[in-house]
Design a protein around this motif. Sequence first.
Motif, mmCIF file in Angstrom:
data_model
loop_
_atom_site.group_PDB
_atom_site.id
_atom_site.type_symbol
_atom_site.label_atom_id
_atom_site.label_comp_id
_atom_site.label_asym_id
_atom_site.label_seq_id
_atom_site.Cartn_x
_atom_site.Cartn_y
_atom_site.Cartn_z
ATOM 1 N N VAL A 31 0.852 -1.182 0.000
ATOM 2 C CA VAL A 31 0.000 0.000 0.000
ATOM 3 C C VAL A 31 0.894 1.240 0.000
ATOM 4 O O VAL A 31 2.053 1.183 0.394
ATOM 5 C CB VAL A 31 -0.952 0.038 1.224
ATOM 6 C CG1 VAL A 31 -1.944 -1.096 1.174
ATOM 7 C CG2 VAL A 31 -0.189 0.031 2.523
ATOM 8 N N LYS A 32 0.326 2.357 -0.444
ATOM 9 C CA LYS A 32 1.027 3.636 -0.392
ATOM 10 C C LYS A 32 0.735 4.254 0.968
ATOM 11 O O LYS A 32 -0.398 4.262 1.427
ATOM 12 C CB LYS A 32 0.525 4.566 -1.495
ATOM 13 C CG LYS A 32 0.723 4.020 -2.879
ATOM 14 C CD LYS A 32 1.846 4.742 -3.545
ATOM 15 C CE LYS A 32 1.934 4.323 -4.998
ATOM 16 N NZ LYS A 32 3.281 4.003 -5.367
ATOM 17 N N LYS A 33 1.768 4.772 1.627
ATOM 18 C CA LYS A 33 1.599 5.354 2.947
ATOM 19 C C LYS A 33 2.323 6.693 2.989
ATOM 20 O O LYS A 33 3.446 6.814 2.509
ATOM 21 C CB LYS A 33 2.184 4.411 3.996
ATOM 22 C CG LYS A 33 2.031 4.904 5.408
ATOM 23 C CD LYS A 33 2.020 3.751 6.371
ATOM 24 C CE LYS A 33 2.037 4.181 7.817
ATOM 25 N NZ LYS A 33 1.117 5.193 8.203
ATOM 26 N N ASN A 34 1.644 7.701 3.546
ATOM 27 C CA ASN A 34 2.272 9.004 3.715
ATOM 28 C C ASN A 34 3.131 8.974 4.975
ATOM 29 O O ASN A 34 2.638 8.716 6.058
ATOM 30 C CB ASN A 34 1.212 10.103 3.837
ATOM 31 C CG ASN A 34 0.477 10.329 2.542
ATOM 32 O OD1 ASN A 34 1.116 10.415 1.499
ATOM 33 N ND2 ASN A 34 -0.833 10.416 2.585
ATOM 34 N N GLN A 35 4.417 9.248 4.799
ATOM 35 C CA GLN A 35 5.380 9.177 5.902
ATOM 36 C C GLN A 35 5.804 10.584 6.298
ATOM 37 O O GLN A 35 6.220 11.375 5.454
ATOM 38 C CB GLN A 35 6.603 8.375 5.432
ATOM 39 C CG GLN A 35 7.658 8.186 6.456
ATOM 40 C CD GLN A 35 7.432 6.943 7.270
ATOM 41 O OE1 GLN A 35 6.811 6.010 6.798
ATOM 42 N NE2 GLN A 35 7.925 6.946 8.478
ATOM 43 N N LYS A 36 5.708 10.888 7.591
ATOM 44 C CA LYS A 36 6.200 12.172 8.080
ATOM 45 C C LYS A 36 7.724 12.106 8.193
ATOM 46 O O LYS A 36 8.268 11.061 8.537
ATOM 47 C CB LYS A 36 5.613 12.471 9.458
ATOM 48 C CG LYS A 36 4.288 13.160 9.408
ATOM 49 C CD LYS A 36 3.970 13.749 10.747
ATOM 50 C CE LYS A 36 2.812 14.702 10.622
ATOM 51 N NZ LYS A 36 2.561 15.420 11.854
ATOM 52 N N PRO A 37 8.414 13.227 7.950
ATOM 53 C CA PRO A 37 9.866 13.190 8.099
ATOM 54 C C PRO A 37 10.263 12.949 9.561
ATOM 55 O O PRO A 37 9.602 13.408 10.468
ATOM 56 C CB PRO A 37 10.324 14.556 7.616
ATOM 57 C CG PRO A 37 9.118 15.365 7.413
ATOM 58 C CD PRO A 37 7.927 14.489 7.472
ATOM 59 N N ASP A 38 11.323 12.197 9.737
ATOM 60 C CA ASP A 38 11.818 11.844 11.062
ATOM 61 C C ASP A 38 13.317 12.130 11.084
ATOM 62 O O ASP A 38 13.907 12.492 10.061
ATOM 63 C CB ASP A 38 11.540 10.348 11.304
ATOM 64 C CG ASP A 38 11.668 9.953 12.760
ATOM 65 O OD1 ASP A 38 11.824 10.848 13.597
ATOM 66 O OD2 ASP A 38 11.609 8.749 13.040
ATOM 67 N N ASN A 39 13.949 11.952 12.223
ATOM 68 C CA ASN A 39 15.405 12.158 12.303
ATOM 69 C C ASN A 39 16.154 11.199 11.390
ATOM 70 O O ASN A 39 17.175 11.555 10.803
ATOM 71 C CB ASN A 39 15.893 11.953 13.743
ATOM 72 C CG ASN A 39 15.339 13.008 14.671
ATOM 73 O OD1 ASN A 39 14.961 14.078 14.225
ATOM 74 N ND2 ASN A 39 15.270 12.712 15.951
ATOM 75 N N ASN A 40 15.652 9.969 11.278
ATOM 76 C CA ASN A 40 16.349 8.934 10.518
ATOM 77 C C ASN A 40 15.945 8.872 9.051
ATOM 78 O O ASN A 40 16.727 8.437 8.217
ATOM 79 C CB ASN A 40 16.097 7.557 11.140
ATOM 80 C CG ASN A 40 16.487 7.525 12.599
ATOM 81 O OD1 ASN A 40 17.342 8.277 13.015
ATOM 82 N ND2 ASN A 40 15.862 6.660 13.359
ATOM 83 N N GLN A 41 14.705 9.260 8.710
ATOM 84 C CA GLN A 41 14.219 9.063 7.344
ATOM 85 C C GLN A 41 13.484 10.301 6.835
ATOM 86 O O GLN A 41 12.858 11.021 7.609
ATOM 87 C CB GLN A 41 13.302 7.841 7.292
ATOM 88 C CG GLN A 41 12.138 7.918 8.226
ATOM 89 C CD GLN A 41 11.628 6.545 8.633
ATOM 90 O OE1 GLN A 41 12.313 5.562 8.484
ATOM 91 N NE2 GLN A 41 10.434 6.505 9.168
ATOM 92 N N GLY A 69 10.543 12.413 4.649
ATOM 93 C CA GLY A 69 9.100 12.239 4.466
ATOM 94 C C GLY A 69 8.773 11.931 3.024
ATOM 95 O O GLY A 69 9.631 11.900 2.160
ATOM 96 N N GLY A 70 7.481 11.659 2.772
ATOM 97 C CA GLY A 70 7.037 11.391 1.416
ATOM 98 C C GLY A 70 6.120 10.192 1.371
ATOM 99 O O GLY A 70 5.713 9.654 2.394
ATOM 100 N N ILE A 71 5.803 9.771 0.165
ATOM 101 C CA ILE A 71 4.924 8.618 -0.036
ATOM 102 C C ILE A 71 5.803 7.385 -0.203
ATOM 103 O O ILE A 71 6.666 7.350 -1.082
ATOM 104 C CB ILE A 71 4.016 8.825 -1.260
ATOM 105 C CG1 ILE A 71 3.156 10.071 -1.062
ATOM 106 C CG2 ILE A 71 3.150 7.605 -1.492
ATOM 107 C CD1 ILE A 71 2.407 10.509 -2.287
ATOM 108 N N ILE A 72 5.566 6.374 0.639
ATOM 109 C CA ILE A 72 6.363 5.149 0.575
ATOM 110 C C ILE A 72 5.450 3.956 0.310
ATOM 111 O O ILE A 72 4.257 4.003 0.595
ATOM 112 C CB ILE A 72 7.172 4.913 1.871
ATOM 113 C CG1 ILE A 72 6.243 4.787 3.087
ATOM 114 C CG2 ILE A 72 8.195 5.984 2.092
ATOM 115 C CD1 ILE A 72 6.888 4.183 4.299
ATOM 116 N N ASP A 73 6.030 2.893 -0.262
ATOM 117 C CA ASP A 73 5.319 1.619 -0.419
ATOM 118 C C ASP A 73 5.628 0.767 0.793
ATOM 119 O O ASP A 73 6.789 0.621 1.167
ATOM 120 C CB ASP A 73 5.775 0.883 -1.687
ATOM 121 C CG ASP A 73 5.169 1.481 -2.933
ATOM 122 O OD1 ASP A 73 4.073 2.054 -2.842
ATOM 123 O OD2 ASP A 73 5.794 1.369 -3.999
#
Length: 104
Positions: A44-54, A56-60
Amino acid sequence: MNKIRLKKGDEVIVLAGKDKGKTGKILKMLTKKMKVIVSDINKVKKNQKPDNNQPGGIIDKEMPLHISNVSFYDSELKKGIKIGYKIEDNKKIRINKMTGKEIK
């Protein structure tokens, strides 16, 4: 609670859902919820908030499947099979119920 005969790293085939007929390896077992996460299945496509390690953006992301919707895949027979157990030399080994061969 039902016995789970599959293990992490097993090759499985999907029996139901949008990815029916596809095969993949089990990445993670969620035994309490009776679910598995299979590589490249149920993405599924998931909206990811930016974090210290990664960033942000749309991820599978792979989402869990119920264990009843997957079956062990036998590459020789090219289909899903049932798994049984046999005790040899005080060791419990998994076998293919159709052919009786040991599963590695």
